[in-house]
Write an enzyme that holds these catalytic residues in place. Sequence first.
Site, PDB file in Angstrom:
ATOM      1  N   CYS A  19      -2.929  -2.351 -11.588  1.00  0.00           N
ATOM      2  CA  CYS A  19      -1.884  -2.079 -11.815  1.00  0.00           C
ATOM      3  C   CYS A  19      -1.977  -1.003 -12.583  1.00  0.00           C
ATOM      4  O   CYS A  19      -2.749  -1.465 -14.065  1.00  0.00           O
ATOM      5  CB  CYS A  19      -0.250  -2.356 -12.427  1.00  0.00           C
ATOM      6  SG  CYS A  19       0.954  -1.820 -13.218  1.00  0.00           S
ATOM      7  N   VAL A  59       6.165  -5.378 -15.443  1.00  0.00           N
ATOM      8  CA  VAL A  59       4.855  -5.347 -16.064  1.00  0.00           C
ATOM      9  C   VAL A  59       4.019  -3.603 -16.165  1.00  0.00           C
ATOM     10  O   VAL A  59       4.231  -3.030 -15.119  1.00  0.00           O
ATOM     11  CB  VAL A  59       4.353  -6.605 -15.284  1.00  0.00           C
ATOM     12  CG1 VAL A  59       4.853  -7.412 -14.997  1.00  0.00           C
ATOM     13  CG2 VAL A  59       3.802  -5.639 -13.767  1.00  0.00           C
TER      14      VAL A  59
HETATM   15  N1  LIG Z   1       8.229   2.290 -16.679  1.00  0.00           N
HETATM   16  C1  LIG Z   1       7.657   1.575 -16.594  1.00  0.00           C
HETATM   17  C2  LIG Z   1       6.676   0.859 -15.214  1.00  0.00           C
HETATM   18  C3  LIG Z   1       5.613   0.059 -14.592  1.00  0.00           C
HETATM   19  C4  LIG Z   1       5.631  -0.635 -12.981  1.00  0.00           C
HETATM   20  O1  LIG Z   1       5.989   0.818 -12.641  1.00  0.00           O
HETATM   21  N2  LIG Z   1       5.205  -1.631 -12.917  1.00  0.00           N
HETATM   22  C5  LIG Z   1       5.509  -2.078 -11.420  1.00  0.00           C
HETATM   23  C6  LIG Z   1       3.832  -2.581 -11.292  1.00  0.00           C
HETATM   24  S1  LIG Z   1       2.745  -1.886 -11.225  1.00  0.00           S
HETATM   25  C7  LIG Z   1       6.073  -3.146 -11.460  1.00  0.00           C
HETATM   26  O2  LIG Z   1       6.698  -3.822 -11.822  1.00  0.00           O
HETATM   27  N3  LIG Z   1       7.286  -3.214 -10.298  1.00  0.00           N
HETATM   28  C8  LIG Z   1       7.528  -3.786 -10.534  1.00  0.00           C
HETATM   29  C9  LIG Z   1       9.410  -3.134 -10.639  1.00  0.00           C
HETATM   30  O3  LIG Z   1       9.576  -1.988 -11.185  1.00  0.00           O
HETATM   31  O4  LIG Z   1      10.649  -3.870 -10.682  1.00  0.00           O
HETATM   32  C10 LIG Z   1       5.907   1.861 -17.215  1.00  0.00           C
HETATM   33  O5  LIG Z   1       5.648   2.216 -17.756  1.00  0.00           O
HETATM   34  O6  LIG Z   1       5.219  -0.158 -17.379  1.00  0.00           O
END
Ligand SMILES: N[C@@H](CCC(=O)N[C@@H](CS)C(=O)NCC(=O)O)C(=O)O
Length: 212
Positions: A19, A59
């Site tokens: 990620c 995450v």
């Molecule tokens: N705005 C958040 C977005 C993080 C994000 O998109 N994480 C993804 C994995 S790369 C995730 O956790 N997706 C599952 C979810 O958001 O429920 C950041 O900057 O950390």
Amino acid sequence: MAVSPRLRNTLTLFSARDCVLCHRVRLVLAAKGVQYDLVAVDPTQPPEDLIDLNPYHSVPTLVERELVLYSASVVTEYLDERYPHPPLMPIDPLSRARLRLAMLRLEHEWVPHVQAAQQASTKAQAEAARKQLRDLALAALPLFKASKFFLNPEMSLADCAMAPIIWRLPALGVVLPKEAKPIEDYGQRIFRNPGFVRSLTAEEKNLRELPV
Ligand SMILES: N[C@@H](CCC(=O)N[C@@H](CS)C(=O)NCC(=O)O)C(=O)O
């Protein structure tokens, strides 16, 4: 909610195995030489601990005793202040503001296409995301030519956001033309750094060859 007592360090990072946003945080931790426990998470099936700690269940999520932080930008700025050496932000307000804006644009404009390319369920979706990334990289070419690191003479938080994207381009099928060599050269400068090597998960190590 406390994280598992089996974890040994003061800091715990909930991170996916591949990620760009989690990699950004791991790169800051590695650049600072900070020890932490990593809890590997499948973002589509967040564990109970993460569900209790973070209302978005996303995450990267960082836990330090009672402090729980999420959003890659919040986490990385905190780490840079909490562990000031080496500093990963310039000191003058103008340069700091420029780098923050660049990181915001990376998050809004580049990261969604990386995630779309990784998660595409059809060839057309993958190709559309690859085209967007190619166009973004070529449009940013003058910035890669202008200084040793991204928008700055020294490595900064903006490189910790950008390098994970550049690392993934070949594995995502994004082929850049010869004229984009300054982007590859920029990547190689960062990939050679021992901190970058330490920041990679086993899955991310498999995405391309490390420079010798
Ligand atoms: N705005 C958040 C977005 C993080 C994000 O998109 N994480 C993804 C994995 S790369 C995730 O956790 N997706 C599952 C979810 O958001 O429920 C950041 O900057 O950390």
